[in-house]
Design a protein around this motif. Structure first.
Motif, PDB file in Angstrom:
ATOM      1  N   VAL A   1       0.844  -1.191   0.000  1.00  0.00           N
ATOM      2  CA  VAL A   1       0.000   0.000   0.000  1.00  0.00           C
ATOM      3  C   VAL A   1       0.882   1.246   0.000  1.00  0.00           C
ATOM      4  O   VAL A   1       1.903   1.288   0.690  1.00  0.00           O
ATOM      5  N   VAL A   2       0.485   2.259  -0.792  1.00  0.00           N
ATOM      6  CA  VAL A   2       1.100   3.589  -0.717  1.00  0.00           C
ATOM      7  C   VAL A   2      -0.033   4.603  -0.646  1.00  0.00           C
ATOM      8  O   VAL A   2      -0.986   4.529  -1.417  1.00  0.00           O
ATOM      9  N   ASP A   3       0.063   5.574   0.303  1.00  0.00           N
ATOM     10  CA  ASP A   3      -0.988   6.581   0.407  1.00  0.00           C
ATOM     11  C   ASP A   3      -0.630   7.840  -0.392  1.00  0.00           C
ATOM     12  O   ASP A   3       0.427   7.918  -1.020  1.00  0.00           O
ATOM     13  N   LYS A   4      -1.508   8.833  -0.367  1.00  0.00           N
ATOM     14  CA  LYS A   4      -1.328  10.031  -1.182  1.00  0.00           C
ATOM     15  C   LYS A   4      -0.101  10.842  -0.787  1.00  0.00           C
ATOM     16  O   LYS A   4       0.406  11.641  -1.582  1.00  0.00           O
ATOM     17  N   ASP A   5       0.405  10.632   0.422  1.00  0.00           N
ATOM     18  CA  ASP A   5       1.587  11.353   0.884  1.00  0.00           C
ATOM     19  C   ASP A   5       2.876  10.574   0.664  1.00  0.00           C
ATOM     20  O   ASP A   5       3.956  11.032   1.056  1.00  0.00           O
ATOM     21  N   GLY A   6       2.761   9.401   0.051  1.00  0.00           N
ATOM     22  CA  GLY A   6       3.949   8.612  -0.239  1.00  0.00           C
ATOM     23  C   GLY A   6       4.376   7.657   0.852  1.00  0.00           C
ATOM     24  O   GLY A   6       5.425   7.005   0.736  1.00  0.00           O
ATOM     25  N   ASN A   7       3.581   7.542   1.922  1.00  0.00           N
ATOM     26  CA  ASN A   7       3.890   6.572   2.964  1.00  0.00           C
ATOM     27  C   ASN A   7       3.584   5.166   2.456  1.00  0.00           C
ATOM     28  O   ASN A   7       2.527   4.934   1.863  1.00  0.00           O
ATOM     29  N   ALA A   8       4.488   4.231   2.687  1.00  0.00           N
ATOM     30  CA  ALA A   8       4.359   2.901   2.090  1.00  0.00           C
ATOM     31  C   ALA A   8       4.333   1.809   3.148  1.00  0.00           C
ATOM     32  O   ALA A   8       4.988   1.912   4.191  1.00  0.00           O
ATOM     33  N   ILE A   9       3.572   0.759   2.864  1.00  0.00           N
ATOM     34  CA  ILE A   9       3.527  -0.441   3.701  1.00  0.00           C
ATOM     35  C   ILE A   9       3.696  -1.658   2.802  1.00  0.00           C
ATOM     36  O   ILE A   9       3.030  -1.785   1.775  1.00  0.00           O
ATOM     37  N   SER A  10       4.600  -2.545   3.181  1.00  0.00           N
ATOM     38  CA  SER A  10       4.719  -3.861   2.559  1.00  0.00           C
ATOM     39  C   SER A  10       4.472  -4.868   3.668  1.00  0.00           C
ATOM     40  O   SER A  10       5.272  -4.985   4.592  1.00  0.00           O
ATOM     41  N   MET A  11       3.342  -5.587   3.605  1.00  0.00           N
ATOM     42  CA  MET A  11       2.934  -6.435   4.729  1.00  0.00           C
ATOM     43  C   MET A  11       2.674  -7.872   4.297  1.00  0.00           C
ATOM     44  O   MET A  11       1.854  -8.137   3.425  1.00  0.00           O
ATOM     45  N   THR A  12       3.407  -8.784   4.907  1.00  0.00           N
ATOM     46  CA  THR A  12       3.208 -10.215   4.701  1.00  0.00           C
ATOM     47  C   THR A  12       2.800 -10.830   6.030  1.00  0.00           C
ATOM     48  O   THR A  12       3.418 -10.548   7.056  1.00  0.00           O
ATOM     49  N   TYR A  13       1.744 -11.635   6.012  1.00  0.00           N
ATOM     50  CA  TYR A  13       1.358 -12.322   7.248  1.00  0.00           C
ATOM     51  C   TYR A  13       0.955 -13.753   6.915  1.00  0.00           C
ATOM     52  O   TYR A  13       0.549 -14.060   5.794  1.00  0.00           O
ATOM     53  N   THR A  14       1.097 -14.648   7.889  1.00  0.00           N
ATOM     54  CA  THR A  14       0.968 -16.063   7.573  1.00  0.00           C
ATOM     55  C   THR A  14       0.290 -16.857   8.679  1.00  0.00           C
ATOM     56  O   THR A  14       0.360 -16.500   9.854  1.00  0.00           O
ATOM     57  N   LEU A  15      -0.371 -17.933   8.283  1.00  0.00           N
ATOM     58  CA  LEU A  15      -0.867 -18.947   9.210  1.00  0.00           C
ATOM     59  C   LEU A  15      -0.053 -20.230   9.107  1.00  0.00           C
ATOM     60  O   LEU A  15      -0.310 -21.192   9.812  1.00  0.00           O
ATOM     61  N   GLU A  16       0.907 -20.262   8.201  1.00  0.00           N
ATOM     62  CA  GLU A  16       1.713 -21.445   7.848  1.00  0.00           C
ATOM     63  C   GLU A  16       0.861 -22.415   7.039  1.00  0.00           C
ATOM     64  O   GLU A  16       0.758 -22.289   5.838  1.00  0.00           O
ATOM     65  N   ASN A  17       0.215 -23.405   7.669  1.00  0.00           N
ATOM     66  CA  ASN A  17      -0.659 -24.314   6.930  1.00  0.00           C
ATOM     67  C   ASN A  17      -2.118 -23.893   7.099  1.00  0.00           C
ATOM     68  O   ASN A  17      -2.438 -23.036   7.909  1.00  0.00           O
ATOM     69  N   SER A  18      -2.996 -24.512   6.344  1.00  0.00           N
ATOM     70  CA  SER A  18      -4.374 -24.056   6.229  1.00  0.00           C
ATOM     71  C   SER A  18      -5.056 -23.901   7.584  1.00  0.00           C
ATOM     72  O   SER A  18      -5.107 -24.831   8.390  1.00  0.00           O
ATOM     73  N   TYR A  19      -5.572 -22.688   7.846  1.00  0.00           N
ATOM     74  CA  TYR A  19      -6.264 -22.331   9.075  1.00  0.00           C
ATOM     75  C   TYR A  19      -5.382 -22.487  10.319  1.00  0.00           C
ATOM     76  O   TYR A  19      -5.881 -22.608  11.439  1.00  0.00           O
ATOM     77  N   GLY A  20      -4.066 -22.460  10.143  1.00  0.00           N
ATOM     78  CA  GLY A  20      -3.157 -22.504  11.282  1.00  0.00           C
ATOM     79  C   GLY A  20      -3.387 -23.721  12.154  1.00  0.00           C
ATOM     80  O   GLY A  20      -3.447 -24.854  11.664  1.00  0.00           O
ATOM     81  N   VAL A  21      -3.537 -23.507  13.472  1.00  0.00           N
ATOM     82  CA  VAL A  21      -3.820 -24.617  14.381  1.00  0.00           C
ATOM     83  C   VAL A  21      -5.324 -24.853  14.514  1.00  0.00           C
ATOM     84  O   VAL A  21      -5.767 -25.617  15.369  1.00  0.00           O
ATOM     85  N   LYS A  22      -6.092 -24.154  13.650  1.00  0.00           N
ATOM     86  CA  LYS A  22      -7.551 -24.299  13.623  1.00  0.00           C
ATOM     87  C   LYS A  22      -8.195 -23.853  14.943  1.00  0.00           C
ATOM     88  O   LYS A  22      -9.237 -24.371  15.353  1.00  0.00           O
ATOM     89  N   MET A  23      -7.539 -22.896  15.584  1.00  0.00           N
ATOM     90  CA  MET A  23      -8.084 -22.266  16.790  1.00  0.00           C
ATOM     91  C   MET A  23      -7.848 -20.765  16.684  1.00  0.00           C
ATOM     92  O   MET A  23      -6.925 -20.324  15.998  1.00  0.00           O
ATOM     93  N   GLY A  24      -8.694 -19.996  17.351  1.00  0.00           N
ATOM     94  CA  GLY A  24      -8.540 -18.554  17.317  1.00  0.00           C
ATOM     95  C   GLY A  24      -9.010 -17.909  18.598  1.00  0.00           C
ATOM     96  O   GLY A  24      -9.446 -18.596  19.531  1.00  0.00           O
TER      97      GLY A  24
END
Length: 260
Positions: free
Chosen positions: A74-97
């Motif tokens: 994401v980049v906003d109108k002022d040029g601030n940038a975000i590069s974001m990666t997030y993970t659960l590893e395998n499908s639905y993680g440990v299947k708890m939340g």
């Protein structure tokens, strides 16, 4: 090109497995050495441009990674940038939340080296920096990246893909910076992956030409086809035109580029 890039990947993943882990538990990580150009030159002293190197399972490599990861840039109108990666590893993680916190718990424990001292040709690693321990963070392949130009965000890029993420992002950055590709073309360009162990080049079957495959096999490389490598989401900024360009990997079913 593929031979040279694969040999760079091979050496980088070997160094990663030998040295990298939670910095709170690895106080002597030689980061300055690993990032130095002198060390990079030394690592390529044994590179043969006509022959593949050999990955020795008695040394180092990389553990297993799942592929249920998401990335957005994401980049906003002022040029601030975000590069974001997030993970659960395998499908639905440990299947708890957590209803209170509002997210699912991951199962990243598989990213630790499982057995001390046991390294195999299939990719199981037993080096010390990433062995499991209480309160220790496991080594991750996530590589959210922002490249700055004249102090401002120029390229914002990242990808899911488990263990392939590092090399996927690396090649896309190379395409933009070294080959001056437009971001969408850089994302769609042919990608390969080599992680030292297993000792093979993973390649996109519809993008690596048959004559290139033949040449690589004659050099001693083992090739393994796959459908796609990575699902990149990227943005570039042209300061002279004051123009943002966003692109999403066509292999993403629900990805896209949007401007508001």
């Amino acid at each position: 090109y593929v031979h040279l890039v694969a040999e760079a990947m091979r050496r980088a993943f070997a160094d990663r497995a030998e040295h990298l882990g939670d910095p709170d538990f690895n106080l002597d990580m030689p980061l300055d050495k690993l990032l130095s150009k002198d060390f990079a030159k030394k690592r390529f002293e044994n590179l043969d441009m006509s022959k593949a190197s050999t990955s020795d399972p008695a040394q180092f490599g990389h553990p297993y990674d799942g592929e249920n990861t998401t990335h957005f840039s994401v980049v906003d109108k002022d040029g601030n940038a975000i590069s974001m990666t997030y993970t659960l590893e395998n499908s639905y993680g440990v299947k708890m939340g957590s209803e209170k916190l509002g997210f699912i718990f991951n199962n990243e424990m598989g990213d630790f080296n499982p057995v001390p001292g046991k390294t195999t040709s299939t990719g199981q690693i037993g080096s010390n920096p990433n062995l499991v321990a209480p309160e220790k963070r496991m080594l991750s392949s996530m590589t959210p990246t922002i490249v700055a130009k004249d102090g401002k965000p120029y390229l914002v890029i990242g990808s899911p893909g488990g263990r392939t993420i590092i090399n996927t992002v690396f090649q896309t950055v190379l395409n933009v910076l070294a080959y001056d590709m437009r971001i969408d073309r850089a994302i769609e360009a042919m990608k390969i992956h080599h992680q030292w162990l297993p000792d093979r080049i993973l390649y996109e079957r519809n993008l690596l030409s048959p004559d290139t495959r033949d040449a690589l096999e004659k050099m001693g490389h083992t090739l393994t086809p796959t459908t796609t490598i990575g699902v990149l989401m990227g943005i570039t900024y042209d300061a002279s035109k004051k123009l943002y360009t966003g692109a999403a990997d066509s292999s993403s079913e629900d990805g896209g580029a949007r401007g508001y």
